[in-house]
Scaffold this active site. Structure first.
Site, PDB file in Angstrom:
ATOM      1  CB  CYS A 331     -26.980 -41.238 137.729  1.00 40.35           C
ATOM      2  SG  CYS A 331     -26.653 -43.009 137.638  1.00 40.35           S
ATOM      3  NE  ARG A 337     -23.411 -39.849 137.657  1.00 38.85           N
ATOM      4  CZ  ARG A 337     -23.577 -39.077 136.587  1.00 38.85           C
ATOM      5  NH1 ARG A 337     -23.402 -37.770 136.685  1.00 38.85           N
ATOM      6  NH2 ARG A 337     -23.918 -39.603 135.425  1.00 38.85           N
TER       7      ARG A 337
END
EC number: 3.1.3.16
Length: 419
Positions: A331, A337
């Site tokens: 990410c 994420r």
């Protein structure tokens, strides 16, 4: 080669959030961002009754070019680890411990007291009344407070500064828009943090380092507050992030945006597949034909439903494994994420509980810090997989703290070959 995943857009909460919508829309690319000049003017301000005063990215760029920011006081309202990864030049980071949010809402917390660095604290004290104060979060575009709606940290700070007589504005489009258009005025350091390490907070799940309120708030209203809130105790994540992707499995690597642009690193680890878990970071070598890409357009924000992409992400990683290629999951900073996707993969492929999969990754990369609602989606995923976990003893906590942002969090699992 590129696969672009397009999910349903995030729910609009512009009164409390500026997160970019899912579906590949560039963060902060709202129409009508005006420009102007002058330290005390409302150039670039949003229109409409009750609209909060803002400045455009173009206005900020002109100020930095013309005066080097001498007439500005920039306040970065994002979590500390995002600030350390990249921020606008001269900006001061406001790391607000979760327990202080209540005092901030009540109006009895001096802003100077939440600035951790002594030099920055003095700079704020001497310039807050004389300079134009410009606050920014990750991606707030257009923002009109709604009566009765919970205020974001950005909104609370902005209102307090204006109540104190400061010429305060927020940056339209936030950091994402400004970095996309004027990256030359951003300082980037994704490999390390200059702040000292600190002990991670104890979480509801017993997962050390989990950002209980990175994209939420303190425990009282974590469903409603946006990504401009900080970690539960306001402390930085440990500064032990390595300057290269971390090997999770023989073929699976976890890294940050910088890793995805380093050909030497990609070649060294035999990485030919790259899973980009951001809505707006480019795929650096997409047109060369040497790498296979898949992009998941999700922002690091409480309203985003990352779990809907788990099956496709898992299949993509397994495709790389079947072709005996390395796959990089990244990410921006490599801590939220991409970690969520990696943990989901381990849960399904290795039949690990959420706790075990999280701990497995954390042993490899100590500074992981998924936002709290991504952890809630992983808990849903654990139930879908029928895995047992110590988390099952916290059923009441799940009801109190977790919220999956859409109704698409449950999905039929692909039949995947186990590792």
């Amino acid at each position: 080669m590129k696969n672009q995943l397009r999910g349903p857009p995030a729910r609009a909460h512009m009164s409390t959030s500026g997160a970019a919508a899912a579906g590949g829309t560039r963060a902060g690319s709202e129409p009508g961002a005006g420009s102007g000049s002058g330290a005390g003017t409302g150039a670039g301000a949003a229109t409409g009754a009750g609209a909060m005063p803002c400045k455009s990215a173009e206005w900020l760029q002109e100020e930095l070019e013309a005066r080097g920011g001498a007439s500005l006081l920039l306040l970065d309202c994002r979590p500390h680890e995002l600030f350390e990864s990249s921020h606008i030049e001269t900006a001061i980071n406001l790391a607000i411990p979760g327990l202080m949010l209540r005092r901030l809402r009540k109006g009895n917390l001096p802003i100077r007291s939440i600035i951790p660095n002594h030099a920055d604290k003095e700079r704020f004290a001497t310039r807050c009344k004389a300079a134009t104060v410009l606050l920014y979060d990750e991606a707030t575009a257009e923002w009109q407070p709604e009566p009765g709606a919970p205020a974001s940290v950005l909104g609370l700070l902005l209102q307090k500064l204006r109540d104190d007589g400061c010429q305060a504005y927020y940056l339209q489009g936030g950091f994402n828009k400004f970095q996309t258009e004027y990256s030359e005025h951003c300082e980037t350091n994704v490999d390390s943090s200059s702040s000292p390490s600190s002990s991670p907070p104890t979480s509801v799940l017993g997962l050390g380092g989990l950002r209980i309120s990175s994209d939420c708030s303190d425990g009282e209203s974590d469903r409603e507050l946006p990504s401009s809130a900080t970690e539960s105790d306001g402390s930085p994540v440990p500064s032990s992030q390595p300057a290269f992707p971390v090997q999770i499995l023989p073929y699976l690597y976890l890294g940050c945006a910088k890793d995805s642009t380093n050909l030497d690193v990609l070649g060294k680890y035999g990485i030919k597949y790259i899973l980009n878990v951001t809505p707006n970071l480019p795929n650096a070598f997409e047109h060369g034909g040497e790498f296979t890409y898949k992009q998941i357009p999700i922002s690091d924000h409480w309203s985003q439903n990352l779990s809907q992409f788990f099956p496709e992400a898992i299949s993509f990683i397994d495709e790389a494994r079947s072709k005996k290629c390395g796959v990089l999951v990244h990410c921006l900073a490599g801590i939220s994420r991409s970690v969520t996707v990696t943990v989901a993969y381990l849960m399904q492929k290795m039949n690990l509980s959420l706790n075990d999969a999280y701990d497995f990754v954390k042993r490899k990369k100590s500074n992981i810090s998924p936002n709290f609602n991504f952890m809630g989606q992983l808990l849903d995923f654990e139930r879908t997989l029928g895995l047992s976990s110590p988390c099952d003893n916290h059923a009441s906590s799940e009801q109190l703290y977790f919220s999956t942002p859409t109704n698409h969090n449950l999905f039929p699992l692909n039949t995947l070959e186990s590792t």
